[in-house]
Design an enzyme around this catalytic site. Structure first.
Site, PDB file in Angstrom:
ATOM      1  N   GLU A  80     -15.501  74.490  23.473  1.00 36.21           N
ATOM      2  CA  GLU A  80     -16.602  73.667  22.951  1.00 36.21           C
ATOM      3  C   GLU A  80     -17.826  73.750  23.859  1.00 36.21           C
ATOM      4  O   GLU A  80     -18.957  73.796  23.382  1.00 36.21           O
ATOM      5  CB  GLU A  80     -16.132  72.223  22.773  1.00 36.21           C
TER       6      GLU A  80
ATOM      7  N   GLU B 250      -5.758  71.909  20.651  1.00 40.07           N
ATOM      8  CA  GLU B 250      -5.654  70.457  20.545  1.00 40.07           C
ATOM      9  C   GLU B 250      -4.563  70.009  19.569  1.00 40.07           C
ATOM     10  O   GLU B 250      -3.908  69.004  19.781  1.00 40.07           O
ATOM     11  CB  GLU B 250      -6.992  69.845  20.118  1.00 40.07           C
TER      12      GLU B 250
HETATM   13  N1  T1G Z   1      -5.646  69.241  31.800  1.00 39.53           N
HETATM   14  C1  T1G Z   1      -4.962  68.896  32.921  1.00 39.53           C
HETATM   15  N2  T1G Z   1      -4.074  69.702  33.545  1.00 39.53           N
HETATM   16  C2  T1G Z   1      -3.862  70.917  32.997  1.00 39.53           C
HETATM   17  C3  T1G Z   1      -4.542  71.355  31.831  1.00 39.53           C
HETATM   18  C4  T1G Z   1      -5.468  70.455  31.230  1.00 39.53           C
HETATM   19  N3  T1G Z   1      -6.162  70.791  30.159  1.00 39.53           N
HETATM   20  N4  T1G Z   1      -4.102  72.613  31.551  1.00 39.53           N
HETATM   21  C5  T1G Z   1      -3.220  72.939  32.493  1.00 39.53           C
HETATM   22  N5  T1G Z   1      -3.055  71.942  33.363  1.00 39.53           N
HETATM   23  C6  T1G Z   1      -2.212  71.931  34.555  1.00 39.53           C
HETATM   24  C7  T1G Z   1      -0.739  72.100  34.214  1.00 39.53           C
HETATM   25  O1  T1G Z   1      -0.145  70.841  33.938  1.00 39.53           O
HETATM   26  C8  T1G Z   1      -0.223  72.707  35.488  1.00 39.53           C
HETATM   27  O2  T1G Z   1      -0.154  71.642  36.439  1.00 39.53           O
HETATM   28  C9  T1G Z   1      -1.358  73.610  35.948  1.00 39.53           C
HETATM   29  O3  T1G Z   1      -2.529  73.094  35.309  1.00 39.53           O
HETATM   30  C10 T1G Z   1      -1.160  75.050  35.554  1.00 39.53           C
HETATM   31  O4  T1G Z   1      -0.913  75.046  34.134  1.00 39.53           O
HETATM   32  C11 T1G Z   1     -12.112  67.335  23.927  1.00 39.53           C
HETATM   33  C12 T1G Z   1      -9.500  66.997  23.597  1.00 39.53           C
HETATM   34  C13 T1G Z   1      -4.591  76.991  30.540  1.00 39.53           C
HETATM   35  C14 T1G Z   1      -3.062  78.506  29.275  1.00 39.53           C
HETATM   36  O5  T1G Z   1      -4.540  72.264  25.728  1.00 39.53           O
HETATM   37  O6  T1G Z   1      -2.481  75.904  27.784  1.00 39.53           O
HETATM   38  O7  T1G Z   1      -9.841  69.951  25.426  1.00 39.53           O
HETATM   39  O8  T1G Z   1       2.307  71.844  36.881  1.00 39.53           O
HETATM   40  O9  T1G Z   1       1.415  75.963  34.347  1.00 39.53           O
HETATM   41  O10 T1G Z   1       0.917  78.998  32.491  1.00 39.53           O
HETATM   42  O11 T1G Z   1     -11.683  68.936  22.307  1.00 39.53           O
HETATM   43  O12 T1G Z   1      -2.201  75.469  31.221  1.00 39.53           O
HETATM   44  O13 T1G Z   1       0.651  72.938  38.402  1.00 39.53           O
HETATM   45  O14 T1G Z   1       0.820  70.420  38.326  1.00 39.53           O
HETATM   46  O15 T1G Z   1       0.260  75.817  32.095  1.00 39.53           O
HETATM   47  O16 T1G Z   1      -1.235  79.804  33.670  1.00 39.53           O
HETATM   48  C15 T1G Z   1      -7.135  71.508  25.487  1.00 39.53           C
HETATM   49  C16 T1G Z   1      -3.624  73.391  28.128  1.00 39.53           C
HETATM   50  C17 T1G Z   1      -7.076  70.153  26.108  1.00 39.53           C
HETATM   51  C18 T1G Z   1      -4.918  73.821  27.475  1.00 39.53           C
HETATM   52  C19 T1G Z   1      -2.715  78.118  31.708  1.00 39.53           C
HETATM   53  N6  T1G Z   1      -6.651  72.508  26.415  1.00 39.53           N
HETATM   54  N7  T1G Z   1      -3.262  74.298  29.199  1.00 39.53           N
HETATM   55  O17 T1G Z   1      -1.332  78.379  31.618  1.00 39.53           O
HETATM   56  O18 T1G Z   1      -0.545  77.478  33.856  1.00 39.53           O
HETATM   57  S1  T1G Z   1      -7.568  68.908  24.971  1.00 39.53           S
HETATM   58  C20 T1G Z   1      -5.350  72.791  26.467  1.00 39.53           C
HETATM   59  C21 T1G Z   1      -2.667  75.489  28.903  1.00 39.53           C
HETATM   60  C22 T1G Z   1      -9.230  69.171  24.747  1.00 39.53           C
HETATM   61  C23 T1G Z   1     -11.347  68.597  23.612  1.00 39.53           C
HETATM   62  C24 T1G Z   1      -9.878  68.424  23.633  1.00 39.53           C
HETATM   63  C25 T1G Z   1      -2.255  76.292  30.085  1.00 39.53           C
HETATM   64  C26 T1G Z   1      -3.188  77.478  30.397  1.00 39.53           C
HETATM   65  P1  T1G Z   1       0.983  71.708  37.592  1.00 39.53           P
HETATM   66  P2  T1G Z   1       0.170  76.061  33.552  1.00 39.53           P
HETATM   67  P3  T1G Z   1      -0.490  78.755  32.928  1.00 39.53           P
END
Ligand code: T1G
Length: 697
Positions: A104, A124
């Site tokens: 976004e 999401e």
């Molecule tokens: N927020 C907080 N922590 C996050 C995070 C996030 N968005 N994404 C990952 N982490 C943490 C995860 O818990 C882990 O922590 C570490 O980062 C490494 O992640 C307004 C409402 C990006 C593809 O859904 O898909 O935006 O265990 O082990 O395998 O419209 O992380 O080390 O303490 O998964 O290399 C939308 C979610 C949010 C992406 C990387 N975004 N993340 O994968 O590492 S909602 C997502 C992933 C939003 C807006 C809306 C994956 C990754 P720890 P990982 P990875």
């Protein structure tokens, strides 16, 4: 302290670099940093702004850990509006995973460049949400409604080439994100490229949104987010203005933010990551894994070998004869063929694996150099003991000796070797090269290093690994046996298998317990019932014979074409088998049971209470380390609906006192089956939840 957004002016360009490892989540400091950076750029007389991410990725989304807490300004939609309305040319340079709020922010920029390995997407919906910062309004304006709907409702990652084709990216170029971003900005400035606010593009043409919404609800089996996303995109087409569309998106987003499904799905997201983080493994180095041995090339052994081969490790497959070894190779080839068809494996790699990486053997000596061996032979303790004493004799010191048993006592197996500290359970789920769950079963003597090696193998295979203690059925099958027994009791007491299956699919399971039994094979349950009867059933335990009668007639479910359901050749869904209820009625008569009716609501309450109660016992006995370990096991191995977060998250959301009250009430009718779990009673008496236990570990 380093800034979450680092600001630097390079010539006419103000560079905003995100520095919020590990994934540049758009937390409060980042959001404030972007706005401050834009203000600085406009004051500094910059002509353009470049936004990119340091480290492994551009912004990977909003900070999920903020959800459920009071939102703090600036909200992400305001940051996006501020970016888009800047009088300067704003360019984003993407790499890694530009997801959710990250995409976004990129769409609010006026131009987007990415390196070829970049992935973009709106995941999401997998968190029970929808894009909440303009994504559902901007994406349809540049890629059309159909493409936008598919991307937003699927939550999938879109690779850079496809994103370029869809107009989401303007340029794809290899190199360092900052460098390619700067040169792209210079090129834009040289040709006096205009600002391009997507919000000023016309509303896209609509589709039949009611039909799309209906289809999404059906596909989601009760999950709301996909269907709500359709309505948000509909607003992009039908709202009076972009601002009105944004307002509608925000309204829908906040509605979803308040749902249990959002709580369940976000719990699942973090639990899936937390499950591999065990305090006892902190600082424990796994052993090196260069070569794996597999003993037994049947369905499970061939599946395990396939998973290891697909992960790039060589395998020595030991069978009892050349014929059996070749049959195992054919099973592996068939599994790998599936991977080729799914585009997960190239034909050349397929050939290389079968020619070089897979070695067939019929002599234990061939395993003398493997670093880890998994046996997947017949589920019989004496057979397992023979295999392990042979392994003990030939495997090198330090080799990990693993069993794939689904319920046998691993302490007893380990005791037959000179090295019980090297013995562990690696319980794969069929098909082993597809199912993500792996139970790492730790026996009393298993060393921490061997446990860490089991988790390392799981990571290498792309599995979700859960630590389990030794008991009959470990975590998953033990809980399954209980809720499956509850379903049998309800059939004996008056419900039908078909009513129970429907109640559970309406709840969100892909299949009900009886359809699952047909899929797995009724002979498996039959063997388990015979085993438990031979071991001596507790006289208080209810038993039933109707399922045995079905098996005695040779009806094992899908594999014989008839079980609880009748299956037309080639069909995976069946129609109720008309012979079943007469077997049930005969069983009821023999036991003097007068059938009564069940509501779907009572079926669900009993089924889920039995699952929660057994899960609480599994956690209370230390078979599972935390409630989240049970949740992850049921999500990844037993088809529990992900939007509830798992059975114990579901229980927390329902309220533990009500569940315990039901169990206590039903214990008046069957005090043996409905014995309240001590942990459940303790949590209720202390006014706590299962989540409180997750937080403590
Ligand atoms: N927020 C907080 N922590 C996050 C995070 C996030 N968005 N994404 C990952 N982490 C943490 C995860 O818990 C882990 O922590 C570490 O980062 C490494 O992640 C307004 C409402 C990006 C593809 O859904 O898909 O935006 O265990 O082990 O395998 O419209 O992380 O080390 O303490 O998964 O290399 C939308 C979610 C949010 C992406 C990387 N975004 N993340 O994968 O590492 S909602 C997502 C992933 C939003 C807006 C809306 C994956 C990754 P720890 P990982 P990875």
């Amino acid at each position: 302290m380093s800034q979450a957004i680092e600001y630097e002016k390079i010539g006419d360009v103000a560079v905003l670099a995100a520095n919020n490892p590990p994934v540049n989540a758009l937390g409060l400091e980042i959001r404030k940093g972007i706005i401050n950076g834009l203000e600085s750029a406009e004051v500094d007389g910059a002509k353009a702004v470049l936004i990119y991410g340091k480290g492994r990725t551009y912004f990977s989304g909003a900070d999920i850990r903020e959800f459920g807490k009071p939102p703090v300004r600036p909200f992400l939609p305001d940051v996006c509006d501020r970016i888009e309305s800047s009088p300067l040319l704003v360019v984003s340079a993407l790499h890694g995973a530009a997801l959710g709020g990250g995409l976004e922010v990129a769409l609010s920029s006026h131009y987007r460049i990415a390196i070829p390995t970049t992935r973009i997407g709106f995941p999401e919906v997998n968190l029970g949400l929808i894009p909440g910062a303009g994504g559902s309004q901007r994406l349809p304006r540049i890629s059309g409604v159909s493409a936008a709907l598919e991307i937003i409702t699927s939550g999938r990652h879109v690779l850079a080439p496809e994103a370029l084709e869809l107009g989401i990216l303007d340029e794809v170029q290899d190199g360092d994100p900052c460098e390619i971003g700067l040169s792209y900005v210079q090129a834009l400035l040289q040709r006096s490229a205009p600002r391009r606010p997507i919000s000023e593009l016309p509303s896209p043409a609509g589709i039949d949104f009611d039909a799309a919404c209906e289809a999404m609800l059906k596909k989601g089996r009760g999950q709301l987010s996909g269907a709500v996303a359709v309505r948000a995109v509909q607003a992009a087409c039908e709202a009076d203005s972009f601002a009105a569309g944004l307002a509608r998106e925000r309204e829908l987003f906040l509605e979803l933010m308040g749902t249990d499904q959002r709580k369940g799905l976000i719990h699942a997201f973090f639990a899936e990551r937390a499950v591999a983080k065990l305090p006892e493994l902190k600082g424990v180095e796994p052993r090196i894994l260069h070569q794996v041995g597999v003993v037994g090339g049947g369905t499970m052994g061939a599946g395990i070998a396939s998973a290891v081969l697909l992960a790039g490790l060589p395998v020595v497959m030991l069978e009892m004869s050349h014929e059996a070894a070749y049959a195992a190779k054919n099973r592996i080839a068939s599994n790998l063929n599936g991977a080729v068809k799914r585009g997960k494996l190239s034909q050349s790699d397929f050939d290389e694996i079968l020619q070089d990486r897979l070695v067939l053997a019929i002599d234990y000596g061939a395993l003398s150099n493997v670093d880890l061996v998994v046996e997947a032979v017949f589920e019989d303790m004496e057979v397992k003991k023979q295999v392990f004493s042979s392994l003990d004799a030939v495997c090198k010191p330090g080799a990990v000796l693993a069993t794939n048993t689904s319920y046998l006592d691993i302490n007893e197996i380990g005791a037959t070797t000179s090295r019980p500290q090297d013995v562990i359970g690696l319980h794969f789920f069929s098909p082993a090269h597809v199912m993500k769950l792996l139970e790492v079963v730790v026996a009393d003597e298993t060393s921490l290093e061997v446990m860490a090696t089991g988790f390392a193998l799981g990571r290498r295979l792309g599995k979700v690994s859960v630590r389990a203690g030794v008991c009959d059925g470990f975590i998953g099958n033990r809980i399954l046996n209980t809720y499956r027994a509850c379903a049998d009791h309800m059939v004996l007491d008056g419900a039908t298998p078909y009513q129970i299956d429907k109640a559970l699919t309406d709840f969100g399971f892909a299949m009900g317990p009886f359809a699952v039994s047909d899929l797995a094979g009724l002979d498996i349950g039959w063997a388990m019932r015979k085993r438990k009867r031979a071991e001596g059933l507790n006289p208080q335990a209810r038993d039933s014979t109707y399922a045995d009668k079905l098996c005695e007639a040779g009806h094992f479910g899908q594999k014989t074409g008839r079980g609880y359901y009748v299956y037309e050749p080639g069909k995976r869904t069946g129609t109720p088998n008309p012979d079943v209820m007469s077997l049930v009625e005969a069983d009821r008569d023999a036991q003097g049971i007068v059938a009564r009716s069940f509501s779907d609501e009572e079926i669900l309450r009993r089924y889920m209470a039995s699952m929660v109660n057994e899960a609480a016992k599994v956690v209370g006995e230390g078979i599972a380390s935390r409630p989240l370990d049970v949740d992850v096991t049921l999500l990844f191995g037993y088809g529990f609906p992900r939007f509830f977060g798992g059975p114990l998250k579901w229980a927390d959301l329902q309220g533990l006192p009500g569940i315990l009250e039901d169990i206590r009430k039903w214990s008046n009718e069957d005090s043996f089956f409905w014995q309240p779990a001590p942990l459940l009673e303790q949590l209720v008496s202390e006014g706590k939840t299962f989540e409180d236990l997750n937080a403590h570990n």
